[in-house]
Design a protein around this motif. Structure first.
Motif, PDB file in Angstrom:
ATOM      1  N   PRO A  98      -2.365  13.991   2.420  1.00  0.00           N
ATOM      2  CA  PRO A  98      -3.235  15.084   2.888  1.00  0.00           C
ATOM      3  C   PRO A  98      -4.655  14.586   3.141  1.00  0.00           C
ATOM      4  O   PRO A  98      -5.068  13.587   2.576  1.00  0.00           O
ATOM      5  CB  PRO A  98      -3.221  16.050   1.695  1.00  0.00           C
ATOM      6  N   ILE A  99      -5.351  15.311   4.006  1.00  0.00           N
ATOM      7  CA  ILE A  99      -6.775  15.040   4.209  1.00  0.00           C
ATOM      8  C   ILE A  99      -7.508  15.372   2.911  1.00  0.00           C
ATOM      9  O   ILE A  99      -7.271  16.423   2.311  1.00  0.00           O
ATOM     10  CB  ILE A  99      -7.319  15.895   5.372  1.00  0.00           C
ATOM     11  N   ARG A 100      -8.363  14.456   2.491  1.00  0.00           N
ATOM     12  CA  ARG A 100      -9.067  14.632   1.213  1.00  0.00           C
ATOM     13  C   ARG A 100     -10.555  14.877   1.421  1.00  0.00           C
ATOM     14  O   ARG A 100     -11.119  14.481   2.446  1.00  0.00           O
ATOM     15  CB  ARG A 100      -8.873  13.386   0.348  1.00  0.00           C
ATOM     16  N   LEU A 101     -11.139  15.479   0.402  1.00  0.00           N
ATOM     17  CA  LEU A 101     -12.538  15.903   0.504  1.00  0.00           C
ATOM     18  C   LEU A 101     -13.222  15.820  -0.850  1.00  0.00           C
ATOM     19  O   LEU A 101     -12.679  16.297  -1.852  1.00  0.00           O
ATOM     20  CB  LEU A 101     -12.568  17.364   1.007  1.00  0.00           C
ATOM     21  N   CYS A 102     -14.428  15.239  -0.877  1.00  0.00           N
ATOM     22  CA  CYS A 102     -15.329  15.455  -2.007  1.00  0.00           C
ATOM     23  C   CYS A 102     -16.331  16.504  -1.543  1.00  0.00           C
ATOM     24  O   CYS A 102     -17.170  16.233  -0.681  1.00  0.00           O
ATOM     25  CB  CYS A 102     -16.061  14.180  -2.442  1.00  0.00           C
ATOM     26  N   ALA A 103     -16.207  17.691  -2.093  1.00  0.00           N
ATOM     27  CA  ALA A 103     -17.047  18.801  -1.637  1.00  0.00           C
ATOM     28  C   ALA A 103     -18.515  18.578  -1.993  1.00  0.00           C
ATOM     29  O   ALA A 103     -19.408  19.096  -1.318  1.00  0.00           O
ATOM     30  CB  ALA A 103     -16.552  20.115  -2.238  1.00  0.00           C
ATOM     31  N   VAL A 104     -18.770  17.802  -3.056  1.00  0.00           N
ATOM     32  CA  VAL A 104     -20.161  17.532  -3.448  1.00  0.00           C
ATOM     33  C   VAL A 104     -20.811  16.590  -2.425  1.00  0.00           C
ATOM     34  O   VAL A 104     -21.936  16.812  -1.982  1.00  0.00           O
ATOM     35  CB  VAL A 104     -20.234  16.952  -4.877  1.00  0.00           C
ATOM     36  N   CYS A 105     -20.077  15.532  -2.042  1.00  0.00           N
ATOM     37  CA  CYS A 105     -20.564  14.661  -0.960  1.00  0.00           C
ATOM     38  C   CYS A 105     -20.793  15.480   0.305  1.00  0.00           C
ATOM     39  O   CYS A 105     -21.802  15.313   1.000  1.00  0.00           O
ATOM     40  CB  CYS A 105     -19.542  13.560  -0.644  1.00  0.00           C
ATOM     41  N   TYR A 106     -19.838  16.349   0.612  1.00  0.00           N
ATOM     42  CA  TYR A 106     -19.936  17.128   1.841  1.00  0.00           C
ATOM     43  C   TYR A 106     -21.148  18.053   1.825  1.00  0.00           C
ATOM     44  O   TYR A 106     -21.810  18.239   2.850  1.00  0.00           O
ATOM     45  CB  TYR A 106     -18.651  17.940   2.068  1.00  0.00           C
ATOM     46  N   ALA A 107     -21.441  18.609   0.655  1.00  0.00           N
ATOM     47  CA  ALA A 107     -22.614  19.489   0.549  1.00  0.00           C
ATOM     48  C   ALA A 107     -23.899  18.697   0.795  1.00  0.00           C
ATOM     49  O   ALA A 107     -24.864  19.219   1.353  1.00  0.00           O
ATOM     50  CB  ALA A 107     -22.649  20.151  -0.830  1.00  0.00           C
ATOM     51  N   GLU A 108     -23.907  17.431   0.400  1.00  0.00           N
ATOM     52  CA  GLU A 108     -25.080  16.581   0.618  1.00  0.00           C
ATOM     53  C   GLU A 108     -25.194  16.150   2.076  1.00  0.00           C
ATOM     54  O   GLU A 108     -26.275  16.185   2.667  1.00  0.00           O
ATOM     55  CB  GLU A 108     -24.993  15.323  -0.262  1.00  0.00           C
TER      56      GLU A 108
END
Ligand SMILES: [Zn+2]
Ligand SMILES: [Zn+2]
Length: 169
Positions: A95-105
């Motif tokens: 699956p496509i993965r995400l670090c939401a904290v990185c993304y928020a930055e």
């Protein structure tokens, strides 16, 4: 200086640090109103663009293909290589993965999130998310990340950070 008179002019998109090829190509195509097929045709590389955006990198992009793509998107070929896994690194397209904290930055998808052995964000010591924390649907491919939200329930990626578990949890 290279002259550009002999080829069509495109809006340039600046690659971001660690950005994945899928996310970069999506941004470039949207700014230039191109489908994956049209971009591939312009670069003379056929139908591979749509595959690369899904991280289907087997067979791996050839140097000739990347040179052709680089000339259209206007970045150095070495910069394109940085958007791809380096040699010996196994990719996991799904699956496509995400670090939401990185993304928020910084709102973009990082190539390292799709490395097979990479199940956590080393910067934040958090497990990578593999689906929406609200509706549990998988994330779309990064080429389609426009608003940075779940395509089904519209929860912003950045707001998924509070449900992201510590790797020690
Ligand atoms: Zn992170
Ligand atoms: Zn959702």
């Amino acid at each position: 200086m290279e002259t550009v008179e002999d080829k069509p002019w495109f809006f340039q998109v600046e690659p971001l640090e660690g950005e994945s090829i899928s996310h970069f190509l999506g941004r470039f195509r949207r700014d230039n109103y191109l489908t994956p097929g049209e971009l591939g045709k312009l670069a003379g590389i056929g139908w591979v663009v749509g595959r690369w955006e899904k991280f289907y990198l087997n067979p791996f992009p050839t140097r000739q293909e990347l040179e052709a793509l680089a000339s259209i998107v206007g970045v150095e070929i070495e910069r394109l290589y940085q958007m791809l896994p380096s040699q010996g690194v196994v990719m996991q397209p799904k699956p496509i993965r995400l670090c939401a904290v990185c993304y928020a930055e910084n709102p973009y998808h990082r190539i390292e999130w799709q490395f097979k052995e990479r199940w956590r964000c080393d910067r934040h010591q958090l497990h990578l998310l593999t689906k929406c924390t609200n509706c549990k649907r998988p994330f779309p491919i990064p080429a389609l990340w426009v608003q940075g939200e779940c395509s089904h329930c519209l929860l912003p990626f950045a707001r998924m950070a509070k449900r992201q578990k510590s790797r020690r949890a």
